[in-house]
Motif scaffolding. Sequence first.
Motif, PDB file in Angstrom:
ATOM      1  N   SER A   1       0.827  -1.207   0.000  1.00 19.02           N
ATOM      2  CA  SER A   1       0.000   0.000   0.000  1.00 19.02           C
ATOM      3  C   SER A   1       0.859   1.253   0.000  1.00 19.02           C
ATOM      4  CB  SER A   1      -0.934   0.002   1.217  1.00 19.02           C
ATOM      5  OG  SER A   1      -0.210  -0.109   2.423  1.00 19.02           O
ATOM      6  N   LEU A   2       2.025   1.194   0.657  1.00 24.34           N
ATOM      7  CA  LEU A   2       2.945   2.334   0.651  1.00 24.34           C
ATOM      8  C   LEU A   2       3.480   2.581  -0.746  1.00 24.34           C
ATOM      9  CD1 LEU A   2       4.267   4.370   2.571  1.00 24.34           C
ATOM     10  CD2 LEU A   2       6.129   2.754   2.903  1.00 24.34           C
ATOM     11  N   GLN A   3       3.811   1.501  -1.440  1.00 17.29           N
ATOM     12  CA  GLN A   3       4.262   1.605  -2.830  1.00 17.29           C
ATOM     13  C   GLN A   3       3.147   2.179  -3.709  1.00 17.29           C
ATOM     14  OE1 GLN A   3       5.492  -2.148  -4.466  1.00 17.29           O
ATOM     15  NE2 GLN A   3       5.995  -1.309  -6.468  1.00 17.29           N
ATOM     16  N   LEU A   4       1.917   1.757  -3.437  1.00 16.99           N
ATOM     17  CA  LEU A   4       0.748   2.247  -4.177  1.00 16.99           C
ATOM     18  C   LEU A   4       0.618   3.765  -4.022  1.00 16.99           C
ATOM     19  CD1 LEU A   4      -1.832   1.113  -5.717  1.00 16.99           C
ATOM     20  CD2 LEU A   4      -2.996   1.335  -3.513  1.00 16.99           C
ATOM     21  N   ILE A   5       0.766   4.250  -2.791  1.00 16.78           N
ATOM     22  CA  ILE A   5       0.623   5.681  -2.508  1.00 16.78           C
ATOM     23  C   ILE A   5       1.699   6.494  -3.231  1.00 16.78           C
ATOM     24  CG2 ILE A   5       0.869   7.422  -0.682  1.00 16.78           C
ATOM     25  CD1 ILE A   5      -0.578   5.444   1.180  1.00 16.78           C
TER      26      ILE A   5
ATOM     27  N   PHE B   1       0.721   7.882   7.200  1.00 17.05           N
ATOM     28  CA  PHE B   1       1.100   9.220   6.755  1.00 17.05           C
ATOM     29  C   PHE B   1       0.738  10.271   7.806  1.00 17.05           C
ATOM     30  CE2 PHE B   1       2.332   7.538   2.818  1.00 17.05           C
ATOM     31  CZ  PHE B   1       2.895   8.537   2.051  1.00 17.05           C
ATOM     32  N   PHE B   2      -0.339  10.013   8.567  1.00 14.26           N
ATOM     33  CA  PHE B   2      -0.662  10.897   9.684  1.00 14.26           C
ATOM     34  C   PHE B   2       0.495  10.888  10.688  1.00 14.26           C
ATOM     35  CE2 PHE B   2      -2.343  11.644  13.951  1.00 14.26           C
ATOM     36  CZ  PHE B   2      -3.060  12.813  13.775  1.00 14.26           C
ATOM     37  N   SER B   3       0.989   9.699  11.022  1.00 13.13           N
ATOM     38  CA  SER B   3       2.129   9.579  11.933  1.00 13.13           C
ATOM     39  C   SER B   3       3.357  10.266  11.346  1.00 13.13           C
ATOM     40  CB  SER B   3       2.434   8.107  12.216  1.00 13.13           C
ATOM     41  OG  SER B   3       1.313   7.458  12.784  1.00 13.13           O
TER      42      SER B   3
ATOM     43  N   MET C   1       4.292   2.284  15.820  1.00 10.40           N
ATOM     44  CA  MET C   1       2.965   2.610  15.280  1.00 10.40           C
ATOM     45  C   MET C   1       3.067   3.010  13.807  1.00 10.40           C
ATOM     46  SD  MET C   1       0.012   5.145  16.685  1.00 10.40           S
ATOM     47  CE  MET C   1      -0.699   3.845  17.693  1.00 10.40           C
ATOM     48  N   THR C   2       4.054   3.832  13.473  1.00 14.83           N
ATOM     49  CA  THR C   2       4.233   4.247  12.080  1.00 14.83           C
ATOM     50  C   THR C   2       4.520   3.035  11.192  1.00 14.83           C
ATOM     51  OG1 THR C   2       5.124   6.369  12.835  1.00 14.83           O
ATOM     52  CG2 THR C   2       5.516   5.778  10.546  1.00 14.83           C
ATOM     53  N   LEU C   3       5.441   2.178  11.644  1.00 12.94           N
ATOM     54  CA  LEU C   3       5.794   0.981  10.870  1.00 12.94           C
ATOM     55  C   LEU C   3       4.587   0.062  10.714  1.00 12.94           C
ATOM     56  CD1 LEU C   3       7.968  -0.812   9.550  1.00 12.94           C
ATOM     57  CD2 LEU C   3       8.414  -1.791  11.811  1.00 12.94           C
ATOM     58  N   GLY C   4       3.846  -0.164  11.808  1.00 12.93           N
ATOM     59  CA  GLY C   4       2.684  -1.043  11.770  1.00 12.93           C
ATOM     60  C   GLY C   4       1.622  -0.562  10.796  1.00 12.93           C
TER      61      GLY C   4
ATOM     62  N   PRO D   1      -4.950  11.905  -1.091  1.00 15.05           N
ATOM     63  CA  PRO D   1      -5.634  11.813   0.201  1.00 15.05           C
ATOM     64  C   PRO D   1      -4.689  11.463   1.352  1.00 15.05           C
ATOM     65  CG  PRO D   1      -6.220   9.944  -1.186  1.00 15.05           C
ATOM     66  CD  PRO D   1      -5.464  10.898  -2.045  1.00 15.05           C
ATOM     67  N   ALA D   2      -3.647  10.666   1.079  1.00 16.08           N
ATOM     68  CA  ALA D   2      -2.695  10.321   2.143  1.00 16.08           C
ATOM     69  C   ALA D   2      -1.999  11.569   2.660  1.00 16.08           C
ATOM     70  CB  ALA D   2      -1.664   9.305   1.625  1.00 16.08           C
ATOM     71  N   TRP D   3      -1.713  12.508   1.757  1.00 15.30           N
ATOM     72  CA  TRP D   3      -1.045  13.746   2.191  1.00 15.30           C
ATOM     73  C   TRP D   3      -1.973  14.604   3.053  1.00 15.30           C
ATOM     74  CZ3 TRP D   3       3.608  15.261   3.023  1.00 15.30           C
ATOM     75  CH2 TRP D   3       3.848  16.608   3.307  1.00 15.30           C
ATOM     76  N   VAL D   4      -3.269  14.492   2.869  1.00 15.44           N
ATOM     77  CA  VAL D   4      -4.206  15.210   3.749  1.00 15.44           C
ATOM     78  C   VAL D   4      -4.039  14.717   5.186  1.00 15.44           C
ATOM     79  CG1 VAL D   4      -6.629  15.757   4.231  1.00 15.44           C
ATOM     80  CG2 VAL D   4      -5.848  15.579   1.861  1.00 15.44           C
TER      81      VAL D   4
END
Length: 382
Positions: A3-7, A142-144, A253-256, A16-19
Motif C-alpha cells: 500500500s505504501l508503494q501504491l501511494i 502518513f498521519f504519523s 505505530m508508524t511501521l505497523g 488523500p494520504a497527504w491530507v
Amino acid sequence: MKSLQLIFSNPRYFAPAWVFTTLNIWFGTWAIYIPTVKENLGINKSDLGIALFCLSLGVFTIFPVASKIINKLGVGKATWFGVILGTITALFPLLATNYYVLMVALFFFGMANGLTDIAMNTLVTEIEKEDAKNFMSAAHGFFSLGGVIVGLGSFLIPIIDNPPLHMAITVGLAFLINLLFYKKYVNITAAPVETEPFSFRLFKPLLLLGIIGFVAFGSEGAIIDWSGLYLKEITLAPEALIGSGFLAFSVAMTLGRFLGDGISERIGSIKVVALGAIIATLGYFLVLSGATFLAIIGFALNGLGFSVIVPELFRIGGNVKGVDSAQGISFIAGSGYSGFLLGPVILGFIAENASLKHSFYTLLGCVLLIMLTTFFLQRKRS
C-alpha cells in the motif's frame, strides 16, 4: 508495504494520504507552541486547560453535522474544503491577542480539524470501494509521518524565532503540496447506499465499533501522556531513557500502519483488530514487568498493536450495511475522540487514588475488552 508503494506510485492515492499528513502537521506545530502561547498571554495551567477544551469542543461540535456536509458537498470537495479551513484556522491561535480570542481561535481550529478528519477517512473508504485497493492503514501511517515532519521542523524554531511565521511557513508548504494534488480527489463522491431507518440491529455493530474506538483511542492518549512518567516512577529509568517509551511506541505505530493493509487483505479487518489487541496485550505484560528495557519493548508492542486497530475501525465503520460511510465514520471518530480526551483523565484519577501501575492494569483490561468485542463482531459478521 504494497500500500505504501501504491501511494508513492499513484497521485490518486498520494493526494488523500497527504491530507492525513497535513492534519498532523497543523496540530503538531500548534502543540509545540502551547508553552509559548501560555507564557505570552500570561495564563495559568487551569486557563490553558479550558482553552484546550475549546479546541475539543470545536471538534465535537462538527461531528453531528459532518456527514451532512460531506454528503451535501461530496466527499472530495468536503475534504478540500477542510484542508482550506484548517490551513487558515491553524494560524489563528498563534495570532491571539488575549485569552478570550485564543478560546475562539481554538474552537474554530478544532472544527476545521474535525471536518477534515472525518472527510479524509470517508474519502479513503470510498476510493478503496471504487478501486478494490486497501490503503487506509498506510494513510494513517502518513498521519504519523506528519508528526515526524513536525519534530524535524522544530529545529527551525530558534532560527525563525517567530511562532506565527513558523506556523505560516509550515502550513503554507503543506498546503502547496495539497494544491498540486487536490484535483485527484476533489470530484469524488460517495457511492449511493441504501440507508435503512434507525434500528438497534443497525446500531449494534456501530456500538461495538464505538466501544473499541473509545478504548483504543483512550489507550493511545494514555500512553502518550503517561509513558514517560511510568518509566521514571515505576521502572526507575535513567533520565536519558524516560522518553524512550513514547519514541518506541511512535516508531512501531508508524511501521505497523505501513504494514497493516497487506495483513488486512489476507485475514480481514476484524481479525486484524483482534491481532492488534493480542500484540498490545503482550506489550502491557512487558510494561507491567517493572523492568525498564522490557517496558520500552512493551511500549513498542503497544504501538504495533494499536497501529492497525484504528485504521481498521474506520474501514469497517465506512462499510456497515444500511449506513452511509460518512455517518459510520463520524460515529467511530466521535467515540474515538471521546476516549482520547477522557482516557488520560480517567487514568490520571486512578493513578492519583491508587497508583500509576494500577492505571496500566486498567489499560490491560481495556485491551482485553477489545479482544472480547471482536469476538462479538466476528459472530455478527458470520
